[in-house]
Design an enzyme around this catalytic site. Sequence first.
Site, PDB file in Angstrom:
ATOM      1  N   ARG A   1      -5.397   0.693 -15.189  1.00 34.10           N
ATOM      2  CA  ARG A   1      -4.258   0.292 -14.284  1.00 34.10           C
ATOM      3  C   ARG A   1      -2.880   0.854 -14.666  1.00 34.10           C
ATOM      4  O   ARG A   1      -2.088   0.999 -13.723  1.00 34.10           O
ATOM      5  CB  ARG A   1      -4.154  -1.344 -14.265  1.00 34.10           C
ATOM      6  CG  ARG A   1      -3.013  -1.868 -13.294  1.00 34.10           C
ATOM      7  CD  ARG A   1      -3.323  -3.290 -12.868  1.00 34.10           C
ATOM      8  NE  ARG A   1      -3.702  -4.432 -13.856  1.00 34.10           N
ATOM      9  CZ  ARG A   1      -3.168  -4.741 -14.817  1.00 34.10           C
ATOM     10  NH1 ARG A   1      -2.068  -4.524 -15.009  1.00 34.10           N
ATOM     11  NH2 ARG A   1      -3.566  -5.542 -15.643  1.00 34.10           N
TER      12      ARG A   1
ATOM     13  N   TYR B   1       9.053   5.390   8.948  1.00 33.77           N
ATOM     14  CA  TYR B   1       7.544   5.424   9.209  1.00 33.77           C
ATOM     15  C   TYR B   1       7.330   3.786   9.444  1.00 33.77           C
ATOM     16  O   TYR B   1       8.004   2.846   8.965  1.00 33.77           O
ATOM     17  CB  TYR B   1       6.904   5.675   7.920  1.00 33.77           C
ATOM     18  CG  TYR B   1       5.663   5.505   7.862  1.00 33.77           C
ATOM     19  CD1 TYR B   1       4.632   6.304   8.723  1.00 33.77           C
ATOM     20  CD2 TYR B   1       5.001   4.459   7.091  1.00 33.77           C
ATOM     21  CE1 TYR B   1       3.361   6.210   8.758  1.00 33.77           C
ATOM     22  CE2 TYR B   1       3.697   4.278   7.230  1.00 33.77           C
ATOM     23  CZ  TYR B   1       2.810   5.081   7.882  1.00 33.77           C
ATOM     24  OH  TYR B   1       1.410   4.828   7.999  1.00 33.77           O
TER      25      TYR B   1
ATOM     26  N   LYS C   1      -1.056  12.753   3.191  1.00 30.40           N
ATOM     27  CA  LYS C   1      -0.583  13.679   4.094  1.00 30.40           C
ATOM     28  C   LYS C   1      -0.730  15.010   3.619  1.00 30.40           C
ATOM     29  O   LYS C   1      -1.649  15.494   3.156  1.00 30.40           O
ATOM     30  CB  LYS C   1       0.879  13.279   4.849  1.00 30.40           C
ATOM     31  CG  LYS C   1       0.719  11.814   5.199  1.00 30.40           C
ATOM     32  CD  LYS C   1      -0.097  11.192   6.308  1.00 30.40           C
ATOM     33  CE  LYS C   1      -0.170   9.725   6.370  1.00 30.40           C
ATOM     34  NZ  LYS C   1       1.305   9.170   6.536  1.00 30.40           N
TER      35      LYS C   1
HETATM   36  C1  LIG Z   1       1.810   7.908   6.453  1.00 29.32           C
HETATM   37  C2  LIG Z   1       3.194   7.841   6.046  1.00 29.32           C
HETATM   38  C3  LIG Z   1       3.627   6.685   4.981  1.00 29.32           C
HETATM   39  C4  LIG Z   1       2.761   5.874   4.471  1.00 29.32           C
HETATM   40  O1  LIG Z   1       1.752   6.229   3.368  1.00 29.32           O
HETATM   41  P1  LIG Z   1       0.088   5.486   3.265  1.00 29.32           P
HETATM   42  O2  LIG Z   1      -0.545   6.563   2.199  1.00 29.32           O
HETATM   43  O3  LIG Z   1      -0.715   5.865   4.626  1.00 29.32           O
HETATM   44  O4  LIG Z   1       0.135   4.330   2.688  1.00 29.32           O
HETATM   45  C5  LIG Z   1       4.868   6.770   4.542  1.00 29.32           C
HETATM   46  N1  LIG Z   1       5.650   7.525   4.981  1.00 29.32           N
HETATM   47  C6  LIG Z   1       5.293   8.508   5.965  1.00 29.32           C
HETATM   48  C7  LIG Z   1       6.540   9.500   6.479  1.00 29.32           C
HETATM   49  C8  LIG Z   1       4.058   8.663   6.319  1.00 29.32           C
HETATM   50  O5  LIG Z   1       3.779   9.643   7.296  1.00 29.32           O
END
Ligand SMILES: *Cc1c(COP(=O)(O)O)cnc(C)c1O
Length: 417
Positions: free
Chosen positions: A77, A130, A227
């Site tokens: 963790r 976001y 992403k």
């Molecule tokens: C998708 C996204 C997030 C959140 O990320 P997760 O991995 O889905 O929790 C935060 N900021 C931006 C700009 C995003 O595109």
Amino acid sequence: MPRDDAPTPPTQHDAASHPDDARPRLATRAVWSGEDGPWTGGATQVPVVKSVAFGYDDLDHWRDVALGREEGHIYGRNTNPTVAAFEAKVRDLEGAEAATAFSTGMAAISDTLFTLLTPGARVVSVKDTYGGTNVVFREFLPAWGVDVALCETLEHDAILAEIAKGADVLYLESPTNPTTKVLDLAALAAAAHEQGATVVVDNTFATPINQRPLELGADLVLHSATKYLGGHADALGGVVVGARDLVARIYHHREINGAALHPGAAYDLLRGLKTLALRVERQNASALRIATWLEAHPHVAQVHYPGLASHPGHAVAARQMPGGFGGMLSFDLHGGFAAVERVVPRLRFAHRAANLGAVETVVAPPRTGSHVELSEAERAAMGIPEGLVRYSVGIEDPDDLIDDLAAALSVLDAPDR
Ligand SMILES: *Cc1c(COP(=O)(O)O)cnc(C)c1O
């Protein structure tokens, strides 16, 4: 480079000791950083270490590792070798002193905000963050007693005015989702520092290949590694990088809050990161071509892409995104959502999904995706027309993507039955 003698968790890797001018370039760092073992049996690839705990026969050694006096791992963790390699790679790409990883981007964002903001504190941000981040600002932080000021994203002077009222944290995102609004990160960071605020930038859309906010004055940079960093839409993850002392505080929150990155996901993200520069360079070039092509299309009312001269933030983006303008664009169809419903299902080379930054092209109309919970009026107030389509450009041949868009848009040549 350590600046103090305080015990620090081994998850925070020191910046390479060689001077900046001797540093390899970004594409080389994307491949090599964080990969230096030695790994079991001379493995050239970072192993996926799934062991939850790390054992010590020498109790003095165990104690020294536990206190951060020596490198090593205690419990999954807190830290893990595969996760540490991922952290080291992102840290090096962003040019930071330290990094700590999370199970998701939202875990990185909420742990960072709840570390920096205590009841009575004040955060300044913009309305176009976001969706999940927006919920933290509108629901969670106010309930925790934090004063949240959300400004109109494009009203630079209004943001400066809110900062001047006093701020503990300035939280920014650029370019924004889904209309790729551009904020002047350096100017806003400088104003925030005058108030003693900590500046946090979500760099998910730009990636360190295109934009390095620490060089523009940010104190912390965070990512949804889900992403572009991972790039293959098969692993969730998040990461925060910045100065050692700040990251240590956020790491402490995360180790107790428990949003640790899984070593299997860390491996997927590490492998994806090796091609980050290649992917982003292709996506930058393709997005610019596609945006330019769309802008001349008769069924398209408007294209949002910072690389277009017509984009209101183009000059700022050209200055603060030296690598390129990114792979995210959006376009507004004449004919509103009825047109979207006819065009989007016809695309061959696009997933219709709530994701972005992958090797495949992904489309999402905000009305069914990122902004589905808002009313039409609320979307309109945010400058999101019903005909908008968010288009995350993949690494396909751009000629095929343009052919695909042309074929799908041609359905609008005939009136709807
Ligand atoms: C998708 C996204 C997030 C959140 O990320 P997760 O991995 O889905 O929790 C935060 N900021 C931006 C700009 C995003 O595109």
